[in-house]
Design a protein around this motif. Structure first.
Motif, short mmCIF file in Angstrom:
data_model
loop_
_atom_site.label_atom_id
_atom_site.label_comp_id
_atom_site.label_asym_id
_atom_site.label_seq_id
_atom_site.Cartn_x
_atom_site.Cartn_y
_atom_site.Cartn_z
N LEU A 6 -6.38 -13.87 13.40
CA LEU A 6 -7.76 -14.21 13.08
C LEU A 6 -8.74 -13.46 13.98
CD1 LEU A 6 -7.37 -18.05 12.60
CD2 LEU A 6 -7.50 -16.30 10.87
N GLY A 7 -8.26 -12.63 14.84
CA GLY A 7 -9.11 -11.90 15.75
C GLY A 7 -8.53 -11.95 17.15
N LYS A 8 -9.27 -11.40 18.07
CA LYS A 8 -8.81 -11.37 19.46
C LYS A 8 -9.63 -12.35 20.28
CE LYS A 8 -7.04 -6.76 19.25
NZ LYS A 8 -6.82 -5.52 19.94
N ALA A 9 -8.94 -13.08 21.14
CA ALA A 9 -9.60 -14.04 22.03
C ALA A 9 -9.81 -13.39 23.39
CB ALA A 9 -8.74 -15.29 22.17
N PRO A 10 -10.84 -13.81 24.11
CA PRO A 10 -11.05 -13.29 25.46
C PRO A 10 -9.84 -13.61 26.34
CG PRO A 10 -12.96 -14.56 24.72
CD PRO A 10 -11.88 -14.75 23.70
N ALA A 11 -9.53 -12.71 27.26
CA ALA A 11 -8.35 -12.86 28.12
C ALA A 11 -8.38 -14.18 28.88
CB ALA A 11 -8.26 -11.68 29.09
N GLU A 12 -9.56 -14.61 29.34
CA GLU A 12 -9.62 -15.87 30.10
C GLU A 12 -9.29 -17.08 29.22
OE1 GLU A 12 -13.86 -14.85 28.90
OE2 GLU A 12 -12.37 -13.78 30.08
N ALA A 13 -9.67 -17.02 27.95
CA ALA A 13 -9.34 -18.12 27.03
C ALA A 13 -7.84 -18.14 26.77
CB ALA A 13 -10.10 -17.97 25.72
N VAL A 14 -7.25 -16.97 26.56
CA VAL A 14 -5.81 -16.88 26.33
C VAL A 14 -5.06 -17.43 27.53
CG1 VAL A 14 -3.87 -15.28 26.00
CG2 VAL A 14 -6.00 -14.94 24.74
N LYS A 16 -6.22 -19.56 29.82
CA LYS A 16 -6.50 -21.01 29.92
C LYS A 16 -5.62 -21.79 28.93
CE LYS A 16 -10.10 -24.38 29.00
NZ LYS A 16 -11.42 -24.58 28.42
N TYR A 17 -5.60 -21.35 27.67
CA TYR A 17 -4.79 -22.04 26.67
C TYR A 17 -3.31 -21.95 27.00
CZ TYR A 17 -9.07 -22.05 23.86
OH TYR A 17 -10.34 -22.23 23.41
N GLY A 18 -2.89 -20.80 27.51
CA GLY A 18 -1.50 -20.64 27.92
C GLY A 18 -1.11 -21.60 29.03
N SER A 19 -1.99 -21.76 30.01
CA SER A 19 -1.72 -22.69 31.12
C SER A 19 -1.68 -24.13 30.65
CB SER A 19 -2.81 -22.55 32.21
OG SER A 19 -2.79 -21.26 32.76
N GLU A 20 -2.64 -24.50 29.81
CA GLU A 20 -2.68 -25.87 29.29
C GLU A 20 -1.44 -26.15 28.44
OE1 GLU A 20 -6.45 -26.07 27.27
OE2 GLU A 20 -7.57 -26.14 29.15
N ALA A 21 -1.05 -25.19 27.64
CA ALA A 21 0.15 -25.36 26.80
C ALA A 21 1.39 -25.52 27.67
CB ALA A 21 0.30 -24.15 25.86
N GLU A 22 1.50 -24.70 28.70
CA GLU A 22 2.66 -24.76 29.58
C GLU A 22 2.78 -26.12 30.27
OE1 GLU A 22 4.05 -22.43 33.55
OE2 GLU A 22 3.28 -21.20 31.91
N GLU A 23 1.63 -26.68 30.69
CA GLU A 23 1.63 -28.00 31.31
C GLU A 23 2.20 -29.06 30.38
OE1 GLU A 23 -2.20 -29.10 32.86
OE2 GLU A 23 -2.44 -27.17 33.87
N LEU A 24 1.99 -28.89 29.09
CA LEU A 24 2.47 -29.84 28.09
C LEU A 24 3.84 -29.49 27.54
CD1 LEU A 24 -0.89 -30.29 26.15
CD2 LEU A 24 0.16 -31.92 27.73
N GLY A 25 4.40 -28.37 28.00
CA GLY A 25 5.72 -27.96 27.51
C GLY A 25 5.68 -27.39 26.10
#
Length: 139
Positions: A6-14, A16-25
């Motif tokens: 759907l497009g490219k997300a800013p590196a900081e958003a990627v 942030k979402y990666g960290s939040e996802a990892e915390e939740l497994g």
């Protein structure tokens, strides 16, 4: 439904979402998909926020369970399906969309199984065999 960029997300958003996802497994894709589904639950088709639904979701902490575990029991499975289905018939999900919402895409399922096998192997709970099979250890 298919995998479409759907497009490219800013590196900081990627990040942030990666960290939040990892915390939740979760994988980042699973996490983002679940966030979108929660957003769909809270916003009506008119684009206005459904304050009552948001209140119910926030008061019932954990009431909307997004369990994507492959070890889902029948009761958990029906709960996971119900928590992912919209109440608006204009936003109805097909069987395939329900499967993806509950269990993730086939690639995500494979990734989850691969990661679980790696963890079990590191914990010496399973033993990988030469022919790509696995067995439980005696521990």
């Amino acid at each position: 439904m298919g995998n479409k960029a759907l497009g490219k997300a800013p590196a900081e958003a990627v990040s942030k979402y990666g960290s939040e996802a990892e915390e939740l497994g979760l994988t980042r894709a699973e996490y983002i998909r679940k966030c979108i589904e929660v957003g769909r639950l809270v916003f009506q088709s008119s684009g206005e926020m459904d304050i009552e639904r948001l209140r119910n979701l926030s008061e019932g902490a954990g009431a909307a369970s997004f369990d994507s575990s492959l070890e889902t029991t029948e009761g958990d499975l029906t709960g996971a399906i119900l928590s992912n289905l919209p109440v608006d018939e204009h936003r109805a999900l097909t069987k395939e969309e329900v499967r993806t919402a509950v269990f993730g895409t086939e690639d995500e399922q494979r990734e989850q199984v691969t990661e679980a096998l790696k963890q079990l192997s590191q914990q010496d709970k399973i033993q990988p065999l030469v022919d790509d099979g696995y067995i439980k250890t005696n521990e």
